[in-house]
Scaffold this motif. Sequence first.
Motif, PDB file in Angstrom:
ATOM      1  N   ARG A 269       0.784  -1.025   0.024  1.00  0.00           N
ATOM      2  CA  ARG A 269       0.121   0.032   0.089  1.00  0.00           C
ATOM      3  C   ARG A 269       0.847   1.167  -0.110  1.00  0.00           C
ATOM      4  O   ARG A 269       1.579   1.495   0.937  1.00  0.00           O
ATOM      5  CB  ARG A 269      -0.934  -0.047   1.233  1.00  0.00           C
ATOM      6  CG  ARG A 269      -1.702  -1.235   1.179  1.00  0.00           C
ATOM      7  CD  ARG A 269      -2.826  -1.254   2.430  1.00  0.00           C
ATOM      8  NE  ARG A 269      -3.536  -2.401   2.481  1.00  0.00           N
ATOM      9  CZ  ARG A 269      -4.583  -2.748   2.063  1.00  0.00           C
ATOM     10  NH1 ARG A 269      -4.888  -1.962   0.803  1.00  0.00           N
ATOM     11  NH2 ARG A 269      -5.036  -4.085   1.889  1.00  0.00           N
ATOM     12  N   PHE A 270       0.863   2.019  -0.988  1.00  0.00           N
ATOM     13  CA  PHE A 270       1.551   3.219  -1.319  1.00  0.00           C
ATOM     14  C   PHE A 270       0.740   4.301  -1.000  1.00  0.00           C
ATOM     15  O   PHE A 270      -0.397   4.624  -1.766  1.00  0.00           O
ATOM     16  CB  PHE A 270       2.250   3.040  -2.566  1.00  0.00           C
ATOM     17  CG  PHE A 270       3.127   4.446  -2.945  1.00  0.00           C
ATOM     18  CD1 PHE A 270       4.287   4.719  -1.964  1.00  0.00           C
ATOM     19  CD2 PHE A 270       2.967   5.066  -4.042  1.00  0.00           C
ATOM     20  CE1 PHE A 270       4.915   5.982  -2.234  1.00  0.00           C
ATOM     21  CE2 PHE A 270       3.510   6.331  -4.342  1.00  0.00           C
ATOM     22  CZ  PHE A 270       4.660   6.682  -3.387  1.00  0.00           C
ATOM     23  N   THR A 271       1.252   5.595  -0.093  1.00  0.00           N
ATOM     24  CA  THR A 271       0.599   6.494   0.391  1.00  0.00           C
ATOM     25  C   THR A 271       1.290   7.658  -0.052  1.00  0.00           C
ATOM     26  O   THR A 271       2.514   7.784   0.563  1.00  0.00           O
ATOM     27  CB  THR A 271      -0.128   6.504   1.737  1.00  0.00           C
ATOM     28  OG1 THR A 271      -0.867   5.560   1.777  1.00  0.00           O
ATOM     29  CG2 THR A 271      -0.773   7.814   1.956  1.00  0.00           C
ATOM     30  N   HIS A 272       0.916   8.701  -0.608  1.00  0.00           N
ATOM     31  CA  HIS A 272       1.726   9.889  -0.817  1.00  0.00           C
ATOM     32  C   HIS A 272       1.143  11.175  -0.339  1.00  0.00           C
ATOM     33  O   HIS A 272      -0.012  11.409  -0.728  1.00  0.00           O
ATOM     34  CB  HIS A 272       2.004  10.266  -2.678  1.00  0.00           C
ATOM     35  CG  HIS A 272       2.621  11.494  -2.678  1.00  0.00           C
ATOM     36  ND1 HIS A 272       2.048  12.204  -3.715  1.00  0.00           N
ATOM     37  CD2 HIS A 272       3.416  12.165  -2.046  1.00  0.00           C
ATOM     38  CE1 HIS A 272       2.805  13.244  -3.857  1.00  0.00           C
ATOM     39  NE2 HIS A 272       3.761  13.177  -2.725  1.00  0.00           N
ATOM     40  N   MET A 273       1.835  11.961   0.399  1.00  0.00           N
ATOM     41  CA  MET A 273       0.934  13.179   0.944  1.00  0.00           C
ATOM     42  C   MET A 273       2.134  14.203   0.553  1.00  0.00           C
ATOM     43  O   MET A 273       3.359  14.170   1.009  1.00  0.00           O
ATOM     44  CB  MET A 273       0.974  13.142   2.700  1.00  0.00           C
ATOM     45  CG  MET A 273      -0.054  11.815   2.914  1.00  0.00           C
ATOM     46  SD  MET A 273       0.098  11.346   4.773  1.00  0.00           S
ATOM     47  CE  MET A 273       1.482  10.635   4.973  1.00  0.00           C
ATOM     48  N   ASN A 297      14.541  -5.931   1.816  1.00  0.00           N
ATOM     49  CA  ASN A 297      14.728  -6.565   3.154  1.00  0.00           C
ATOM     50  C   ASN A 297      13.584  -7.235   3.700  1.00  0.00           C
ATOM     51  O   ASN A 297      13.623  -8.261   4.463  1.00  0.00           O
ATOM     52  CB  ASN A 297      15.420  -5.413   4.058  1.00  0.00           C
ATOM     53  CG  ASN A 297      16.958  -5.246   3.829  1.00  0.00           C
ATOM     54  OD1 ASN A 297      17.482  -5.958   2.930  1.00  0.00           O
ATOM     55  ND2 ASN A 297      17.318  -4.021   4.325  1.00  0.00           N
ATOM     56  N   ALA A 298      12.110  -6.520   3.666  1.00  0.00           N
ATOM     57  CA  ALA A 298      11.289  -7.110   4.218  1.00  0.00           C
ATOM     58  C   ALA A 298      10.826  -8.227   3.585  1.00  0.00           C
ATOM     59  O   ALA A 298      10.287  -9.467   4.188  1.00  0.00           O
ATOM     60  CB  ALA A 298       9.967  -5.960   4.282  1.00  0.00           C
ATOM     61  N   THR A 305       3.013 -10.369   4.908  1.00  0.00           N
ATOM     62  CA  THR A 305       1.661 -10.354   4.025  1.00  0.00           C
ATOM     63  C   THR A 305       1.353  -9.015   3.482  1.00  0.00           C
ATOM     64  O   THR A 305       0.589  -8.858   2.502  1.00  0.00           O
ATOM     65  CB  THR A 305       0.616 -10.856   4.901  1.00  0.00           C
ATOM     66  OG1 THR A 305       0.224  -9.997   5.925  1.00  0.00           O
ATOM     67  CG2 THR A 305       0.807 -12.286   5.266  1.00  0.00           C
ATOM     68  N   GLU A 306       2.023  -7.846   4.094  1.00  0.00           N
ATOM     69  CA  GLU A 306       1.447  -6.493   3.790  1.00  0.00           C
ATOM     70  C   GLU A 306       2.827  -5.417   4.083  1.00  0.00           C
ATOM     71  O   GLU A 306       3.304  -5.929   5.219  1.00  0.00           O
ATOM     72  CB  GLU A 306       0.271  -6.077   4.437  1.00  0.00           C
ATOM     73  CG  GLU A 306      -0.175  -4.563   3.917  1.00  0.00           C
ATOM     74  CD  GLU A 306      -1.625  -4.029   4.689  1.00  0.00           C
ATOM     75  OE1 GLU A 306      -2.452  -4.784   4.348  1.00  0.00           O
ATOM     76  OE2 GLU A 306      -1.571  -3.233   5.367  1.00  0.00           O
ATOM     77  N   VAL A 307       2.934  -4.628   3.100  1.00  0.00           N
ATOM     78  CA  VAL A 307       4.106  -3.617   3.487  1.00  0.00           C
ATOM     79  C   VAL A 307       3.375  -2.106   3.084  1.00  0.00           C
ATOM     80  O   VAL A 307       2.697  -2.100   2.102  1.00  0.00           O
ATOM     81  CB  VAL A 307       5.136  -4.039   2.588  1.00  0.00           C
ATOM     82  CG1 VAL A 307       6.011  -2.495   2.770  1.00  0.00           C
ATOM     83  CG2 VAL A 307       6.030  -5.077   2.707  1.00  0.00           C
TER      84      VAL A 307
END
Length: 378
Positions: A269-273, A297-298, A305-307
């Motif tokens: 999930r990518f969020t840009h603010m 690395n993750a 399961t989620e990044v």
Amino acid sequence: MSTKHSLDEIINTMLSTVGDSKEQIFDISERSRREYESLQQELEDIREKVATIIDKSENMDMQARFARNRLAEVSRHFHNYSDEEVKKAYEHANELQVELAVLQQEEKQLRERRDNVERRLLQLEGTIERAEALVSQVSVVYNFLAGDLKQVGEMMEEAREKQQFGLKIIEAQEKERKRVAREIHDGPAQMIANVMLRSELVERVHNEKGMDKALEEIQDLRTMIRDSLAEVRRIIYDLRPMALDDLGLIPTLNKYLKNVEEQTNMVIRFTHMGKDLRLPANLEVGLFRLVQEAVQNAYKHADPTEVQVKIEMKRSHVSIVIKDDGKGFDTTETKEDSFGLMGMRERINALEGELTIDSAPQKGTVVMIQVAIDEPAE
């Protein structure tokens, strides 16, 4: 045993020895000070006794002179005195003379003791001064060992880590070169070789089977060339995403993370603010590589399961948070396979930014990155 541990052991041994020596010198100083105070009191007592004996001696000397004069008078006119009176005059004069001699001897002994005490006091003063100076000097040495040499040990360890990191960089570069060479050999090189072979067959197929078959071969060639071009672009993208130069950090990250999500089982999930600012080229590359390294690395070590990747871009700084729900790790333990983390720290130092890693076993990992922007470009 590592160099740092050996140096720490030596420094700790030296600290212990210097600390013990400091305590011994302090004990000597304290004993000398107590003796000095005791002798000062004794000197005062001796001086009082000397003064008292001098008064007694003077008084006794006067009495002895009177007694001797009395005895001389009795001796000259002994016929005017009885034997008993002569005897008493003689004994009295003799007793006073003996008492005077005793007082004079006692005064002499007291004066000698006084002189010895005064000399001893002078010696103790010197001993106390030297002990205090030594305690001060040893304290300086102790602080130096505890502070500066510890820093030297840390600097040596840091230099050793940087040397190892440099060697790992060289090793990683060689592995990367081998990987790229293998991918080019197995991918585009093989496809281009096949294209060359198939292109030679086009004319033969045209002569033997006609134009339709030749066109089919040409269509296959186009597909092979298109696949080769896609493979070459993928390899180039891995080496350096060209979209950074054309589109900037945010679109390039968005595209990269979608590709990673498609290639793995992770949900990203990518969020840009904030504003989508263009940054200096070295800063955009550095931030992209930091996110890339954290996500890789993750994927490699945390089995998440989620990044979540969040980036906030302001005119003064850029903040990035990469959070995963993987198995995490103990940040207090030195991990053998910490090349990725070392690389991230080296890169953030080059950008003069801050890197914080918060993790615990079975609690996931949070990587926080913040870098100041000196001159952002629109």
